[in-house]
Design an enzyme around this catalytic site. Structure first.
Site, PDB file in Angstrom:
ATOM      1  N   GLY A  15       0.789  -1.228   0.000  1.00 18.55           N
ATOM      2  CA  GLY A  15       0.000   0.000   0.000  1.00 18.55           C
ATOM      3  C   GLY A  15       0.823   1.281   0.000  1.00 18.55           C
ATOM      4  O   GLY A  15       0.314   2.337   0.351  1.00 18.55           O
ATOM      5  N   GLU A 142       5.725  -4.765 -12.431  1.00 20.12           N
ATOM      6  CA  GLU A 142       5.472  -4.579 -10.998  1.00 20.12           C
ATOM      7  C   GLU A 142       5.211  -5.925 -10.339  1.00 20.12           C
ATOM      8  O   GLU A 142       4.325  -6.671 -10.747  1.00 20.12           O
ATOM      9  CB  GLU A 142       4.241  -3.673 -10.821  1.00 20.12           C
ATOM     10  CG  GLU A 142       3.855  -3.497  -9.370  1.00 20.12           C
ATOM     11  CD  GLU A 142       2.605  -2.621  -9.177  1.00 20.12           C
ATOM     12  OE1 GLU A 142       2.124  -2.014 -10.161  1.00 20.12           O
ATOM     13  OE2 GLU A 142       2.123  -2.562  -8.047  1.00 20.12           O
ATOM     14  N   LYS A 188      13.322   6.463   9.968  1.00 24.29           N
ATOM     15  CA  LYS A 188      14.095   5.235  10.155  1.00 24.29           C
ATOM     16  C   LYS A 188      14.346   4.501   8.837  1.00 24.29           C
ATOM     17  O   LYS A 188      13.429   4.305   8.040  1.00 24.29           O
ATOM     18  CB  LYS A 188      13.325   4.306  11.109  1.00 24.29           C
ATOM     19  CG  LYS A 188      13.274   4.843  12.540  1.00 24.29           C
ATOM     20  CD  LYS A 188      14.693   4.912  13.071  1.00 24.29           C
ATOM     21  CE  LYS A 188      14.801   5.263  14.522  1.00 24.29           C
ATOM     22  NZ  LYS A 188      16.207   5.443  14.923  1.00 24.29           N
ATOM     23  N   LYS A 190      16.068   1.429   8.849  1.00 23.56           N
ATOM     24  CA  LYS A 190      16.351   0.005   9.109  1.00 23.56           C
ATOM     25  C   LYS A 190      15.376  -0.964   8.420  1.00 23.56           C
ATOM     26  O   LYS A 190      15.814  -1.945   7.814  1.00 23.56           O
ATOM     27  CB  LYS A 190      16.368  -0.247  10.621  1.00 23.56           C
ATOM     28  CG  LYS A 190      16.934  -1.610  11.013  1.00 23.56           C
ATOM     29  CD  LYS A 190      18.441  -1.703  10.856  1.00 23.56           C
ATOM     30  CE  LYS A 190      19.112  -1.111  12.075  1.00 23.56           C
ATOM     31  NZ  LYS A 190      20.540  -0.837  11.887  1.00 23.56           N
ATOM     32  N   PRO A 191      14.042  -0.683   8.466  1.00 23.83           N
ATOM     33  CA  PRO A 191      13.153  -1.623   7.776  1.00 23.83           C
ATOM     34  C   PRO A 191      13.560  -1.800   6.303  1.00 23.83           C
ATOM     35  O   PRO A 191      13.507  -2.904   5.765  1.00 23.83           O
ATOM     36  CB  PRO A 191      11.775  -0.973   7.904  1.00 23.83           C
ATOM     37  CG  PRO A 191      11.871  -0.081   9.097  1.00 23.83           C
ATOM     38  CD  PRO A 191      13.300   0.398   9.154  1.00 23.83           C
ATOM     39  N   THR A 192      13.971  -0.708   5.667  1.00 24.06           N
ATOM     40  CA  THR A 192      14.381  -0.796   4.259  1.00 24.06           C
ATOM     41  C   THR A 192      15.685  -1.580   4.116  1.00 24.06           C
ATOM     42  O   THR A 192      15.863  -2.365   3.173  1.00 24.06           O
ATOM     43  CB  THR A 192      14.511   0.617   3.664  1.00 24.06           C
ATOM     44  OG1 THR A 192      13.230   1.227   3.708  1.00 24.06           O
ATOM     45  CG2 THR A 192      15.010   0.593   2.228  1.00 24.06           C
ATOM     46  N   GLN A 193      16.596  -1.372   5.059  1.00 21.29           N
ATOM     47  CA  GLN A 193      17.844  -2.156   5.003  1.00 21.29           C
ATOM     48  C   GLN A 193      17.530  -3.655   5.016  1.00 21.29           C
ATOM     49  O   GLN A 193      18.124  -4.438   4.267  1.00 21.29           O
ATOM     50  CB  GLN A 193      18.744  -1.810   6.182  1.00 21.29           C
ATOM     51  CG  GLN A 193      19.281  -0.388   6.149  1.00 21.29           C
ATOM     52  CD  GLN A 193      20.133  -0.088   7.377  1.00 21.29           C
ATOM     53  OE1 GLN A 193      20.822  -0.958   7.897  1.00 21.29           O
ATOM     54  NE2 GLN A 193      20.083   1.145   7.851  1.00 21.29           N
ATOM     55  N   CYS A 387     -23.600   0.388 -14.312  1.00 27.00           N
ATOM     56  CA  CYS A 387     -23.839  -1.057 -14.313  1.00 27.00           C
ATOM     57  C   CYS A 387     -24.979  -1.422 -13.349  1.00 27.00           C
ATOM     58  O   CYS A 387     -26.133  -1.229 -13.691  1.00 27.00           O
ATOM     59  CB  CYS A 387     -22.552  -1.809 -14.007  1.00 27.00           C
ATOM     60  SG  CYS A 387     -22.632  -3.498 -14.626  1.00 27.00           S
ATOM     61  N   HIS A 516     -19.239   0.162 -17.866  1.00 29.67           N
ATOM     62  CA  HIS A 516     -18.486   0.894 -16.837  1.00 29.67           C
ATOM     63  C   HIS A 516     -17.660   2.002 -17.499  1.00 29.67           C
ATOM     64  O   HIS A 516     -16.505   1.776 -17.855  1.00 29.67           O
ATOM     65  CB  HIS A 516     -17.530  -0.054 -16.104  1.00 29.67           C
ATOM     66  CG  HIS A 516     -18.211  -1.011 -15.189  1.00 29.67           C
ATOM     67  ND1 HIS A 516     -18.456  -0.723 -13.881  1.00 29.67           N
ATOM     68  CD2 HIS A 516     -18.693  -2.251 -15.407  1.00 29.67           C
ATOM     69  CE1 HIS A 516     -19.066  -1.759 -13.311  1.00 29.67           C
ATOM     70  NE2 HIS A 516     -19.218  -2.708 -14.216  1.00 29.67           N
ATOM     71  N   GLU A 518     -16.205   4.423 -16.247  1.00 33.83           N
ATOM     72  CA  GLU A 518     -15.059   4.857 -15.426  1.00 33.83           C
ATOM     73  C   GLU A 518     -13.735   4.271 -15.891  1.00 33.83           C
ATOM     74  O   GLU A 518     -12.683   4.877 -15.686  1.00 33.83           O
ATOM     75  CB  GLU A 518     -15.299   4.534 -13.949  1.00 33.83           C
ATOM     76  CG  GLU A 518     -15.333   3.047 -13.566  1.00 33.83           C
ATOM     77  CD  GLU A 518     -16.727   2.416 -13.647  1.00 33.83           C
ATOM     78  OE1 GLU A 518     -17.573   2.920 -14.404  1.00 33.83           O
ATOM     79  OE2 GLU A 518     -16.949   1.389 -12.965  1.00 33.83           O
TER      80      GLU A 518
HETATM   81  N1  GLN Z   1     -24.601  -7.531 -10.494  1.00 35.28           N
HETATM   82  C1  GLN Z   1     -24.934  -7.006 -11.761  1.00 35.28           C
HETATM   83  C2  GLN Z   1     -24.730  -8.014 -12.866  1.00 35.28           C
HETATM   84  O1  GLN Z   1     -24.039  -8.984 -12.704  1.00 35.28           O
HETATM   85  C3  GLN Z   1     -24.149  -5.744 -12.058  1.00 35.28           C
HETATM   86  C4  GLN Z   1     -22.691  -5.989 -12.176  1.00 35.28           C
HETATM   87  C5  GLN Z   1     -21.871  -4.729 -12.026  1.00 35.28           C
HETATM   88  O2  GLN Z   1     -22.327  -3.740 -11.478  1.00 35.28           O
HETATM   89  N2  GLN Z   1     -20.638  -4.770 -12.485  1.00 35.28           N
HETATM   90  O3  GLN Z   1     -25.257  -7.863 -13.936  1.00 35.28           O
END
Ligand code: GLN
Length: 539
Positions: A15, A142, A188, A190-193, A387, A516, A518
């Protein structure tokens, strides 16, 4: 030039921003005129991230080619402004699966198939294949988890083997954490060492250490790293906490990380810079006016702590769109179950300029989300459903506008009298036979927009492509009725068979997408629907 490989491992704890560090290194090298790609290795047995609860793992990021990957792939896409493919993501489960399949197909020619070298060899082959496909000059790899964990040893073994075979084309970077215990008041090392010693015992000597801490490293600490960790002092790079992750590449550049990496490979910068990026960061820093967005979901809690990792792409998309509208987003996590316990709380939604219901699964919190959607629709609060947020908006409209009492999705209520959302035809047998891994409708699909819709105006084009991850869909049996009652079908698959976007007209903004959006928002290219949603929220 031969392709170059930059391995990034993590020390001390998870993290600390390894993903953003990798993405930032990529951004810098890209800005210096090189072609870059990035790979994420996750040490868990799951073949992909799709079968994990988001509170366990964070967001499941979906690629164009339909892989359910780690959220860091999203960081790479956003920083590099590039679509990353399935080849760039591997897990222990995925690697073992191919080795075992190959063994079953007699492809090892009768040899005894062993963990070493055959597993690291498979890892190396995958890294090379992804590099070839991307035609990359630099591949940043990564390695998930923290050095010293049992489960990433085989990946470190792959790094050691590559470094031995092509020493001039491989470098290793350790991203480590430097605590400043409040009672001691001193940073500190040390953790990195210890982390470096652990790497050394795997036969790996890091070339750079990216030093994550509250503040930049001072000279004393850098000297210590030089003495104890076998690196030149100038290769200890400060990576202090900052307000926006998009500033990380600029911060690395303050210490000339890009040129130092190029020098290691005997390469020179090819004279580009990060002008657009720099301007964006300046804009982010000076934008003060706020826009308040509420996210109604359920994947927030981990023990006594709240973690927004499950919705990271949604959050980033809101930020990109807000900055493009000269606003600083203020995000608030609203647990939908609260509305189920106390419906009076719904009136608190008035505090927000806009509400998002993001993706989700299962029945917990669903009724709370539906009440929140109803409140937005009735009170003209800008609403954006992603969705599940689109499916639940359909259910809300069916129940409260079209009079279909108890309308629902079979995901929540198998016996609903009005399944306005239903199981996709090809999913019925998969669900029955419990074939659940990687079998949803996944990845990019085309969508055609209706001319009179808010969505069409936002995109400014008729055909779009967006990424999906779902098993259920809008039920066409109710399409005519819901349209008659005023619901707008704003986007469908090109054959008009699947409803991909719904809108409620005569509302400030009420849009639900089966996909989606996003996943495709980038800092310098905000997603059109998020941009218009924020615009409506501001108004
Ligand atoms: N649960 C819903 C489905 O499977 C919507 C899935 C989601 O929001 N990604 O269709």
């Amino acid at each position: 030039m031969n392709p170059k490989f930059i391995f990034v491992a993590g020390g001390v704890m998870s993290g600390v921003g390894k993903g953003v560090s990798c993405a930032s290194i990529g951004k810098i090298l890209q800005s210096k005129g090189y072609k870059v790609t990035a790979i994420k290795i996750d040490p868990y047995i799951n073949v992909d991230a799709g079968t994990m609860n988001p509170t366990e793992h964070g967001e499941v990021f979906v690629t164009d080619d339909g892989d359910e990957t780690d959220q860091d792939i999203g960081n790479y896409e956003r920083f590099l402004d590039q679509d990353i493919l399935s080849t760039n993501y591997m897990t222990t489960g995925r690697v073992y699966l191919s080795v075992i399949q190959r063994e079953r197909n007699l492809e090892y020619g009768g040899k005894c198939v062993e963990v070493v070298p055959h597993v690291p060899e498979e890892v190396i082959n995958r890294i090379k294949k992804a590099t070839e496909l991307a035609k990359a000059d630099f591949t940043i790899v990564e390695i998930g988890g923290t050095v010293g964990e049992y489960q990433n040893i085989l990946f470190l073994e792959a790094v050691r083997l590559m470094r031995t075979k092509i020493p001039d084309d491989v470098i290793v970077i350790l991203v480590s954490y430097f605590p400043i215990p409040s009672k001691i008041g001193e940073m500190k090392t040390k953790p990195t060492q210890y982390a470096v010693r652990t790497l050394n015992s795997a036969g790996i000597f890091p070339d750079f250490i990216l030093c994550r801490a509250d503040v930049p490293l001072d000279e004393v600490r850098k000297e210590k790293l030089a003495t104890f960790c076998n690196i030149p002092k100038e290769n200890a790079i400060s990576a202090p906490d900052i307000d926006t992750i998009y500033e990380v590449p600029l911060n690395f550049e303050k210490e000339k990380l890009g040129d130092k990496i190029l020098e290691k490979f005997c390469l020179k910068p090819k004279g580009k810079d990060m002008k657009d990026w720099r301007e964006l960061v300046e804009k982010i820093k000076k934008t003060k006016e706020k826009v308040n967005i509420g996210i109604v979901g359920k994947y927030f809690a981990t023990g006594d702590f709240t973690l927004a990792d499950s919705y990271i792409s949604v959050i980033e998309a809101i930020k990109h769109a807000s900055w493009a509208n000269d606003r600083q987003p203020v995000l608030c996590w609203i647990n939908s179950e609260e509305f189920e316990k106390d419906p009076n709380k719904l009136s608190e939604l008035k505090k927000y300029d806009g509400i998002i219901v993001p993706g989700g699964f299962g029945s917990r919190g669903v009724e709370g989300k539906i009440s929140a959607i109803k409140y937005c629709r009735e009170n003209n609060i800008p609403y954006f459903g992603l969705c599940y947020g689109m499916q639940l908006a359909t259910i809300e409209f069916a129940r409260n506008v079209a009079g279909l009492a108890n309308a629902n999705t079979p995901e929540v209520d198998e016996k609903t009298p009005y399944p306005v959302v239903h199981t996709m035809a090809d999913q019925v047998s998969k669900i029955k036979e419990k074939k659940m891994g990687g079998t949803m409708r996944l990845g990019a699909y085309p969508c055609v927009l209706a001319k009179d819709s808010v969505s069409f105006k936002a995109y400014g084009q008729k055909e779009i492509s967006e990424r999906h991850r779902h098993r259920y869909e809008f039920n066409n049996e109710y399409r005519k009725l819901l349209e008659e009652k005023g619901l707008r079908i704003a986007g469908t698959s090109p054959d008009n068979k699947l409803v991909e976007i719904i809108e409620v007209p005569n509302h400030k903004f009420f849009v639900g997408t089966q996909f989606h959006p996003e996943f495709k928002s980038r800092p310098l290219k905000p997603h059109p629907l998020f941009r218009e949603f924020i615009k409506a929220a501001i108004s």
